[in-house]
Motif scaffolding. Structure first.
Motif, PDB file in Angstrom:
ATOM      1  N   LEU A  58     -22.189 -15.695  -1.852  1.00 54.62           N
ATOM      2  CA  LEU A  58     -23.074 -16.400  -2.777  1.00 54.62           C
ATOM      3  C   LEU A  58     -22.677 -17.868  -2.917  1.00 54.62           C
ATOM      4  N   ILE A  59     -21.384 -18.124  -3.091  1.00 46.63           N
ATOM      5  CA  ILE A  59     -20.905 -19.489  -3.303  1.00 46.63           C
ATOM      6  C   ILE A  59     -21.156 -20.348  -2.064  1.00 46.63           C
ATOM      7  N   CYS A  60     -21.082 -19.729  -0.882  1.00 47.46           N
ATOM      8  CA  CYS A  60     -21.300 -20.475   0.359  1.00 47.46           C
ATOM      9  C   CYS A  60     -22.733 -20.983   0.494  1.00 47.46           C
ATOM     10  N   THR A  61     -23.654 -20.440  -0.287  1.00 53.43           N
ATOM     11  CA  THR A  61     -25.041 -20.907  -0.242  1.00 53.43           C
ATOM     12  C   THR A  61     -25.329 -21.926  -1.345  1.00 53.43           C
ATOM     13  N   MET A  62     -24.344 -22.212  -2.192  1.00 56.20           N
ATOM     14  CA  MET A  62     -24.555 -23.114  -3.322  1.00 56.20           C
ATOM     15  C   MET A  62     -24.413 -24.575  -2.909  1.00 56.20           C
ATOM     16  N   ASP A  63     -25.233 -25.400  -3.517  1.00 55.92           N
ATOM     17  CA  ASP A  63     -25.173 -26.844  -3.302  1.00 55.92           C
ATOM     18  C   ASP A  63     -24.088 -27.412  -4.216  1.00 55.92           C
ATOM     19  N   MET A  64     -23.009 -27.911  -3.639  1.00 61.63           N
ATOM     20  CA  MET A  64     -21.889 -28.422  -4.423  1.00 61.63           C
ATOM     21  C   MET A  64     -22.300 -29.609  -5.284  1.00 61.63           C
ATOM     22  N   ASP A  65     -23.270 -30.395  -4.806  1.00 63.33           N
ATOM     23  CA  ASP A  65     -23.727 -31.555  -5.575  1.00 63.33           C
ATOM     24  C   ASP A  65     -24.424 -31.134  -6.861  1.00 63.33           C
ATOM     25  N   VAL A  66     -25.048 -29.951  -6.835  1.00 67.14           N
ATOM     26  CA  VAL A  66     -25.750 -29.459  -8.020  1.00 67.14           C
ATOM     27  C   VAL A  66     -24.777 -28.817  -9.009  1.00 67.14           C
ATOM     28  N   ILE A  67     -23.923 -27.920  -8.509  1.00 64.66           N
ATOM     29  CA  ILE A  67     -23.024 -27.226  -9.431  1.00 64.66           C
ATOM     30  C   ILE A  67     -21.944 -28.151  -9.982  1.00 64.66           C
ATOM     31  N   LYS A  68     -21.737 -29.313  -9.317  1.00 58.69           N
ATOM     32  CA  LYS A  68     -20.786 -30.293  -9.856  1.00 58.69           C
ATOM     33  C   LYS A  68     -21.238 -30.793 -11.225  1.00 58.69           C
ATOM     34  N   LYS A  69     -22.544 -30.780 -11.454  1.00 56.15           N
ATOM     35  CA  LYS A  69     -23.081 -31.252 -12.726  1.00 56.15           C
ATOM     36  C   LYS A  69     -22.661 -30.367 -13.895  1.00 56.15           C
ATOM     37  N   ALA A  70     -22.229 -29.146 -13.578  1.00 55.87           N
ATOM     38  CA  ALA A  70     -21.790 -28.228 -14.637  1.00 55.87           C
ATOM     39  C   ALA A  70     -20.299 -28.316 -14.900  1.00 55.87           C
ATOM     40  N   ALA A  71     -19.628 -29.307 -14.300  1.00 55.33           N
ATOM     41  CA  ALA A  71     -18.164 -29.392 -14.388  1.00 55.33           C
ATOM     42  C   ALA A  71     -17.674 -29.487 -15.833  1.00 55.33           C
ATOM     43  N   TYR A  72     -18.262 -30.369 -16.619  1.00 58.15           N
ATOM     44  CA  TYR A  72     -17.774 -30.559 -17.983  1.00 58.15           C
ATOM     45  C   TYR A  72     -18.113 -29.382 -18.909  1.00 58.15           C
ATOM     46  N   PRO A  73     -19.328 -28.795 -18.807  1.00 55.25           N
ATOM     47  CA  PRO A  73     -19.553 -27.559 -19.569  1.00 55.25           C
ATOM     48  C   PRO A  73     -18.573 -26.445 -19.202  1.00 55.25           C
ATOM     49  N   ILE A  74     -18.246 -26.351 -17.906  1.00 52.06           N
ATOM     50  CA  ILE A  74     -17.266 -25.348 -17.466  1.00 52.06           C
ATOM     51  C   ILE A  74     -15.905 -25.639 -18.096  1.00 52.06           C
ATOM     52  N   TYR A  75     -15.553 -26.925 -18.166  1.00 54.88           N
ATOM     53  CA  TYR A  75     -14.296 -27.332 -18.809  1.00 54.88           C
ATOM     54  C   TYR A  75     -14.283 -26.898 -20.278  1.00 54.88           C
ATOM     55  N   GLY A  76     -15.405 -27.117 -20.978  1.00 53.97           N
ATOM     56  CA  GLY A  76     -15.495 -26.735 -22.377  1.00 53.97           C
ATOM     57  C   GLY A  76     -15.356 -25.230 -22.570  1.00 53.97           C
ATOM     58  N   ILE A  77     -16.018 -24.459 -21.711  1.00 52.81           N
ATOM     59  CA  ILE A  77     -15.912 -22.992 -21.784  1.00 52.81           C
ATOM     60  C   ILE A  77     -14.477 -22.545 -21.520  1.00 52.81           C
ATOM     61  N   SER A  78     -13.828 -23.203 -20.567  1.00 54.55           N
ATOM     62  CA  SER A  78     -12.440 -22.868 -20.231  1.00 54.55           C
ATOM     63  C   SER A  78     -11.526 -23.075 -21.436  1.00 54.55           C
ATOM     64  N   LEU A  79     -11.679 -24.219 -22.099  1.00 56.17           N
ATOM     65  CA  LEU A  79     -10.863 -24.488 -23.289  1.00 56.17           C
ATOM     66  C   LEU A  79     -11.162 -23.482 -24.394  1.00 56.17           C
ATOM     67  N   ALA A  80     -12.435 -23.127 -24.556  1.00 50.00           N
ATOM     68  CA  ALA A  80     -12.813 -22.162 -25.593  1.00 50.00           C
ATOM     69  C   ALA A  80     -12.151 -20.807 -25.344  1.00 50.00           C
ATOM     70  N   LEU A  81     -12.118 -20.397 -24.077  1.00 54.17           N
ATOM     71  CA  LEU A  81     -11.475 -19.120 -23.732  1.00 54.17           C
ATOM     72  C   LEU A  81      -9.978 -19.152 -24.032  1.00 54.17           C
ATOM     73  N   LEU A  82      -9.328 -20.272 -23.718  1.00 58.47           N
ATOM     74  CA  LEU A  82      -7.894 -20.394 -23.970  1.00 58.47           C
ATOM     75  C   LEU A  82      -7.595 -20.404 -25.468  1.00 58.47           C
ATOM     76  N   ILE A  83      -8.433 -21.085 -26.245  1.00 57.27           N
ATOM     77  CA  ILE A  83      -8.248 -21.107 -27.702  1.00 57.27           C
ATOM     78  C   ILE A  83      -8.460 -19.711 -28.273  1.00 57.27           C
ATOM     79  N   LEU A  84      -9.479 -19.016 -27.777  1.00 55.62           N
ATOM     80  CA  LEU A  84      -9.747 -17.648 -28.234  1.00 55.62           C
ATOM     81  C   LEU A  84      -8.567 -16.739 -27.938  1.00 55.62           C
ATOM     82  N   THR A  85      -7.913 -16.966 -26.798  1.00 57.83           N
ATOM     83  CA  THR A  85      -6.763 -16.150 -26.413  1.00 57.83           C
ATOM     84  C   THR A  85      -5.579 -16.362 -27.360  1.00 57.83           C
ATOM     85  N   ILE A  86      -5.424 -17.582 -27.880  1.00 56.75           N
ATOM     86  CA  ILE A  86      -4.328 -17.858 -28.820  1.00 56.75           C
ATOM     87  C   ILE A  86      -4.450 -16.974 -30.052  1.00 56.75           C
ATOM     88  N   PHE A  87      -5.686 -16.747 -30.507  1.00 61.97           N
ATOM     89  CA  PHE A  87      -5.914 -15.981 -31.733  1.00 61.97           C
ATOM     90  C   PHE A  87      -6.121 -14.494 -31.489  1.00 61.97           C
TER      91      PHE A  87
END
Length: 383
Positions: A58-87
């Motif tokens: 699936l990933i091999c068919t993805m346009d990297m230029d498009v999914i790059k636009k989701a980089a910062y939302p992915i970063y936010g979700i990542s931090l949220a998961l780590l914070i949730l894990t602390i609690f």
């Protein structure tokens, strides 16, 4: 998101893919032995492997230029998961840190999931700001941006995984053009912080450092795992004791033999030959990732694949080194071998991203893009 026109499938990196396929099968074979032939114990690993190859396709068919636009939302979700894990994280009693979120029958380790998110987001960030990376204000913000996930992981506390993050982030910053004056300054700062951390370690974490410095210190107690792992590796010699015939592995002398110390099982039963076979496949993976990173004309892809390469390298190096006594025991899993569905899927996803990146065309390679036609038109006018 899915754009086959942006892919050059003839550039698919077969050596990388075949090495991963080989290691995934090899890992299941060794893990089956580590569980003493109990197929039920590796069902989740088999399922994760199958799902991992589906993710690669699936990933091999993805346009990297498009999914790059989701980089910062992915970063936010990542931090949220780590914070949730602390609690809400669990696992202190069984694994030494509250690094797992347990959702009914499902166990996930957010610190593993967020490796993809942080590499992805930091790559997009460095692509945008690499020219200003040595500006003091920009560097400070970069350190905060990259350091927040490390801080949250240390609060779990999971020092081994935090070290993995520090390594691949440092590699990415170095490749972004960080000057030597900042590199030396950060190394000194990290050294001071590390010394303070070491002096304040308690319990089994302090024991691991003491056992590393003096392997004969407590071989029947805190040093038991390291000692038994070394015995297993040494007894394997050149050809090994035979598949599922390792005494240390099959009679339960090695703690965590399915995860942290899976290499000891491999070396005891398949010997030096089996270990070299594994390492050669890993070397091919590292080499191919370096080639993809070097050959890419897209700085985002170059940073991303470099981060993936650094992540794999530190996992392989630290896991093998700790089992042979060259590094303290840190609980770092071995890619494609150690039991753990979350980590295995993350390995496959990272490989999928690298393979997709290797086939990604630049924006000027698409015949129907207006930007390409404009450049071509202007070039003809000049002639």
């Amino acid at each position: 998101m899915f754009n086959l026109k942006k892919k050059e499938f003839e550039k698919f990196d077969w050596p990388l893919f075949l090495s991963v396929a080989f290691l995934s099968i090899y890992g299941l074979i060794v893990l089956y032995s580590a569980f003493s032939g109990n197929i039920l114990k590796i069902r989740s690993q088999i399922f994760a492997s199958i799902l991992g190859f589906i993710f690669i396709i699936l990933i091999c068919t993805m346009d990297m230029d498009v999914i790059k636009k989701a980089a910062y939302p992915i970063y936010g979700i990542s931090l949220a998961l780590l914070i949730l894990t602390i609690f809400l994280g669990q696992g202190e009693q069984q694994w030494g840190s509250n690094s797992w979120l347990i959702l009914g029958p499902i166990q996930i380790q957010p610190s593993e999931i967020t490796k993809v998110g942080i590499i992805f987001a930091l790559s997009a960030y460095l692509e945008k700001y690499k020219d200003d990376i040595n500006d003091p204000k920009r560097l400070l913000f970069t350190i905060v941006f990259a350091g927040l996930p490390i801080l949250f992981i240390l609060l779990q506390p999971d020092f081994g995984t935090a070290m993995v993050y520090i390594f691949f982030i440092a590699v990415m910053l170095f490749l972004a053009g960080l000057s030597w004056k900042w590199i030396i300054s950060l190394l000194l700062l990290a050294g001071v912080f590390g010394l303070i951390l070491l002096l304040n370690l308690e319990g089994y974490r302090a024991d691991r450092i003491h056992d590393f410095l003096d392997p004969s210190r407590d071989t029947s107690g805190s040093g038991w795992q390291q000692q038994q792992g070394l015995i297993a590796i040494g007894s394997g010699m050149f050809t090994g004791r035979g598949y599922m015939k390792g005494t240390q592995a099959q009679y339960g002398y090695i703690p965590e033999k399915e995860t942290d110390y899976i290499f000891s099982v491999l070396a005891e039963e398949l010997g030096f030959i089996g270990a070299v076979l594994m390492l050669v496949a890993f070397v091919i993976i590292i080499y191919r990732l370096l080639i993809i990173s070097k050959n890419s004309k897209n700085s985002f892809i170059s940073f991303m694949v470099s981060g993936i390469c650094a992540m794999f390298f530190i996992h392989i190096f630290e896991n093998v080194a700790m089992t042979i006594g060259l590094m303290p025991v840190t609980g770092i899993p071995l890619p494609f071998f150690s039991s753990g569905g979350t980590f295995l899927l993350i390995c496959f996803i990272n490989i999928g991203l690298a393979l997709s990146a290797s086939m990604q065309k630049s924006s000027y390679d698409i015949e129907d893009t207006s930007e390409y036609e404009t450049i071509k038109f202007n070039s003809n006018i000049k002639k």
